[in-house]
Motif scaffolding. Sequence first.
Motif, PDB file in Angstrom:
ATOM      1  N   VAL A  87      39.435  52.095  44.021  1.00 36.62           N
ATOM      2  CA  VAL A  87      40.568  52.606  44.808  1.00 36.62           C
ATOM      3  C   VAL A  87      41.658  51.535  44.902  1.00 36.62           C
ATOM      4  CG1 VAL A  87      41.285  53.351  47.118  1.00 36.62           C
ATOM      5  CG2 VAL A  87      39.225  54.324  46.066  1.00 36.62           C
ATOM      6  N   LEU A  88      41.259  50.290  45.153  1.00 34.37           N
ATOM      7  CA  LEU A  88      42.238  49.200  45.213  1.00 34.37           C
ATOM      8  C   LEU A  88      42.896  48.975  43.854  1.00 34.37           C
ATOM      9  CD1 LEU A  88      40.290  46.695  47.469  1.00 34.37           C
ATOM     10  CD2 LEU A  88      42.441  47.860  48.050  1.00 34.37           C
ATOM     11  N   LEU A  89      42.107  49.053  42.781  1.00 37.07           N
ATOM     12  CA  LEU A  89      42.665  48.906  41.442  1.00 37.07           C
ATOM     13  C   LEU A  89      43.655  50.030  41.143  1.00 37.07           C
ATOM     14  CD1 LEU A  89      42.558  47.141  38.903  1.00 37.07           C
ATOM     15  CD2 LEU A  89      40.757  48.638  38.045  1.00 37.07           C
ATOM     16  N   PHE A  90      43.333  51.235  41.579  1.00 35.43           N
ATOM     17  CA  PHE A  90      44.254  52.368  41.413  1.00 35.43           C
ATOM     18  C   PHE A  90      45.560  52.090  42.173  1.00 35.43           C
ATOM     19  CE2 PHE A  90      46.028  56.481  42.622  1.00 35.43           C
ATOM     20  CZ  PHE A  90      46.025  57.146  41.403  1.00 35.43           C
ATOM     21  N   GLY A  91      45.445  51.622  43.403  1.00 37.25           N
ATOM     22  CA  GLY A  91      46.638  51.295  44.190  1.00 37.25           C
ATOM     23  C   GLY A  91      47.488  50.241  43.507  1.00 37.25           C
ATOM     24  N   TYR A  92      46.843  49.219  42.975  1.00 37.21           N
ATOM     25  CA  TYR A  92      47.573  48.181  42.245  1.00 37.21           C
ATOM     26  C   TYR A  92      48.313  48.790  41.052  1.00 37.21           C
ATOM     27  CZ  TYR A  92      48.214  44.566  38.680  1.00 37.21           C
ATOM     28  OH  TYR A  92      48.722  43.774  37.689  1.00 37.21           O
ATOM     29  N   GLY A  93      47.623  49.620  40.292  1.00 38.27           N
ATOM     30  CA  GLY A  93      48.239  50.222  39.116  1.00 38.27           C
ATOM     31  C   GLY A  93      49.421  51.105  39.467  1.00 38.27           C
ATOM     32  N   ASN A 121      53.701  41.933  45.438  1.00 41.25           N
ATOM     33  CA  ASN A 121      52.742  41.197  46.265  1.00 41.25           C
ATOM     34  C   ASN A 121      51.616  42.100  46.771  1.00 41.25           C
ATOM     35  OD1 ASN A 121      54.061  38.761  45.938  1.00 41.25           O
ATOM     36  ND2 ASN A 121      55.330  39.047  47.743  1.00 41.25           N
ATOM     37  N   ALA A 122      51.968  43.264  47.287  1.00 34.71           N
ATOM     38  CA  ALA A 122      50.940  44.176  47.801  1.00 34.71           C
ATOM     39  C   ALA A 122      49.987  44.593  46.683  1.00 34.71           C
ATOM     40  CB  ALA A 122      51.589  45.404  48.440  1.00 34.71           C
ATOM     41  N   GLY A 123      50.531  44.901  45.530  1.00 34.73           N
ATOM     42  CA  GLY A 123      49.693  45.290  44.403  1.00 34.73           C
ATOM     43  C   GLY A 123      48.757  44.179  43.977  1.00 34.73           C
ATOM     44  N   HIS A 124      49.268  42.964  43.917  1.00 28.92           N
ATOM     45  CA  HIS A 124      48.418  41.854  43.500  1.00 28.92           C
ATOM     46  C   HIS A 124      47.357  41.514  44.548  1.00 28.92           C
ATOM     47  CE1 HIS A 124      51.064  41.454  40.091  1.00 28.92           C
ATOM     48  NE2 HIS A 124      50.223  40.572  39.592  1.00 28.92           N
ATOM     49  N   VAL A 125      47.677  41.685  45.814  1.00 31.02           N
ATOM     50  CA  VAL A 125      46.657  41.485  46.850  1.00 31.02           C
ATOM     51  C   VAL A 125      45.560  42.543  46.688  1.00 31.02           C
ATOM     52  CG1 VAL A 125      46.218  41.621  49.343  1.00 31.02           C
ATOM     53  CG2 VAL A 125      48.145  40.263  48.477  1.00 31.02           C
ATOM     54  N   MET A 126      45.947  43.775  46.375  1.00 39.64           N
ATOM     55  CA  MET A 126      44.955  44.832  46.126  1.00 39.64           C
ATOM     56  C   MET A 126      44.086  44.481  44.911  1.00 39.64           C
ATOM     57  SD  MET A 126      47.371  48.130  46.732  1.00 39.64           S
ATOM     58  CE  MET A 126      46.292  49.425  47.315  1.00 39.64           C
ATOM     59  N   PHE A 127      44.715  43.989  43.861  1.00 47.61           N
ATOM     60  CA  PHE A 127      44.000  43.596  42.647  1.00 47.61           C
ATOM     61  C   PHE A 127      43.023  42.452  42.959  1.00 47.61           C
ATOM     62  CE2 PHE A 127      44.736  41.893  38.045  1.00 47.61           C
ATOM     63  CZ  PHE A 127      43.512  42.376  37.643  1.00 47.61           C
ATOM     64  N   PHE A 128      43.490  41.470  43.721  1.00 48.93           N
ATOM     65  CA  PHE A 128      42.663  40.330  44.117  1.00 48.93           C
ATOM     66  C   PHE A 128      41.421  40.832  44.867  1.00 48.93           C
ATOM     67  CE2 PHE A 128      41.378  36.591  46.474  1.00 48.93           C
ATOM     68  CZ  PHE A 128      41.727  35.515  45.663  1.00 48.93           C
ATOM     69  N   PHE A 166      40.019  35.835  36.762  1.00 47.20           N
ATOM     70  CA  PHE A 166      40.961  36.851  37.251  1.00 47.20           C
ATOM     71  C   PHE A 166      41.648  36.369  38.528  1.00 47.20           C
ATOM     72  CE2 PHE A 166      38.951  40.315  34.723  1.00 47.20           C
ATOM     73  CZ  PHE A 166      40.091  41.021  34.363  1.00 47.20           C
ATOM     74  N   LEU A 167      40.851  35.877  39.469  1.00 48.47           N
ATOM     75  CA  LEU A 167      41.418  35.460  40.758  1.00 48.47           C
ATOM     76  C   LEU A 167      42.395  34.309  40.582  1.00 48.47           C
ATOM     77  CD1 LEU A 167      38.282  35.709  43.086  1.00 48.47           C
ATOM     78  CD2 LEU A 167      40.098  37.400  42.725  1.00 48.47           C
ATOM     79  N   TRP A 168      42.104  33.406  39.665  1.00 49.56           N
ATOM     80  CA  TRP A 168      42.991  32.274  39.380  1.00 49.56           C
ATOM     81  C   TRP A 168      44.344  32.778  38.877  1.00 49.56           C
ATOM     82  CZ3 TRP A 168      40.889  27.105  39.336  1.00 49.56           C
ATOM     83  CH2 TRP A 168      41.820  26.115  39.012  1.00 49.56           C
ATOM     84  N   VAL A 169      44.293  33.712  37.933  1.00 48.65           N
ATOM     85  CA  VAL A 169      45.537  34.265  37.372  1.00 48.65           C
ATOM     86  C   VAL A 169      46.304  35.055  38.432  1.00 48.65           C
ATOM     87  CG1 VAL A 169      46.459  35.902  35.677  1.00 48.65           C
ATOM     88  CG2 VAL A 169      44.684  34.262  35.001  1.00 48.65           C
ATOM     89  N   ILE A 170      45.593  35.857  39.221  1.00 42.65           N
ATOM     90  CA  ILE A 170      46.255  36.650  40.261  1.00 42.65           C
ATOM     91  C   ILE A 170      46.896  35.723  41.294  1.00 42.65           C
ATOM     92  CG2 ILE A 170      45.934  38.357  42.096  1.00 42.65           C
ATOM     93  CD1 ILE A 170      43.511  39.415  40.384  1.00 42.65           C
ATOM     94  N   ALA A 171      46.181  34.671  41.669  1.00 41.74           N
ATOM     95  CA  ALA A 171      46.738  33.699  42.627  1.00 41.74           C
ATOM     96  C   ALA A 171      48.008  33.077  42.056  1.00 41.74           C
ATOM     97  CB  ALA A 171      45.705  32.631  42.966  1.00 41.74           C
ATOM     98  N   GLY A 172      48.008  32.811  40.767  1.00 41.81           N
ATOM     99  CA  GLY A 172      49.205  32.274  40.120  1.00 41.81           C
ATOM    100  C   GLY A 172      50.358  33.266  40.098  1.00 41.81           C
ATOM    101  N   ASP A 173      50.034  34.551  39.984  1.00 42.43           N
ATOM    102  CA  ASP A 173      51.077  35.577  40.039  1.00 42.43           C
ATOM    103  C   ASP A 173      51.665  35.685  41.445  1.00 42.43           C
ATOM    104  OD1 ASP A 173      50.865  36.235  37.374  1.00 42.43           O
ATOM    105  OD2 ASP A 173      49.607  37.999  37.708  1.00 42.43           O
TER     106      ASP A 173
END
Length: 185
Positions: free
Chosen positions: A16-22, A42-49, A91-98
């Motif tokens: 569900v969070l991945l869907f929200g991010y997408g 930002n909201a999308g990437h927090v959901m992805f994280f 993944f988390l490292w890259v998302i944190a960088g984004d």
Amino acid sequence: MTSSPLVRTAAVTAPVLLFGYGVLRLIDGLDGHRDKGAWMWNAGHVMFFAAMVLLGALAVGARRMLPSRDFGNRLAANLAVVGALAGVAAFLWVIAGDLVPSFADAAPLPGPLPVAGNAVFVLGLLTLLVQLVRAHRLPAWSPVAVLFAFLLIPVSLDLIPAAAVLLFAGLLPLAGGRARLSAAA
């Protein structure tokens, strides 16, 4: 052995969070560019994280659902968890960088690690799901749906919502918490 509350929650919430991010990613790109720092980004990437954290927890929980009778299966399951968690870390490292460009500048993930991280995450998670199929704790189509979900994403990041739906379908049997599939399944 039934799935834990964390596995049941992660099996539903992560997709569900991945869907929200997408979806937020698609909306953010409607004007032709992605607005780093904008609320949707930002909201999308927090959901992805959060989705990736939950998928890491799901991998650990899936390992606990497996019987530990022989050395070979235990070793494969343990290596699968290590791979999945290493991939989640990438993944988390890259998302944190984004989310925090200064972090990306100060500590970029070296060379091939983002792609390798993606691969070991998917391989680890799929290995655990296949072992759950072999232990009669998941239907055979479940890892297939998860595989197709992860194959969609490199085709186009715009397919993340569709991938999330497939991921949801593939992980949904874990949300039920049943210990064994019935003979008819």
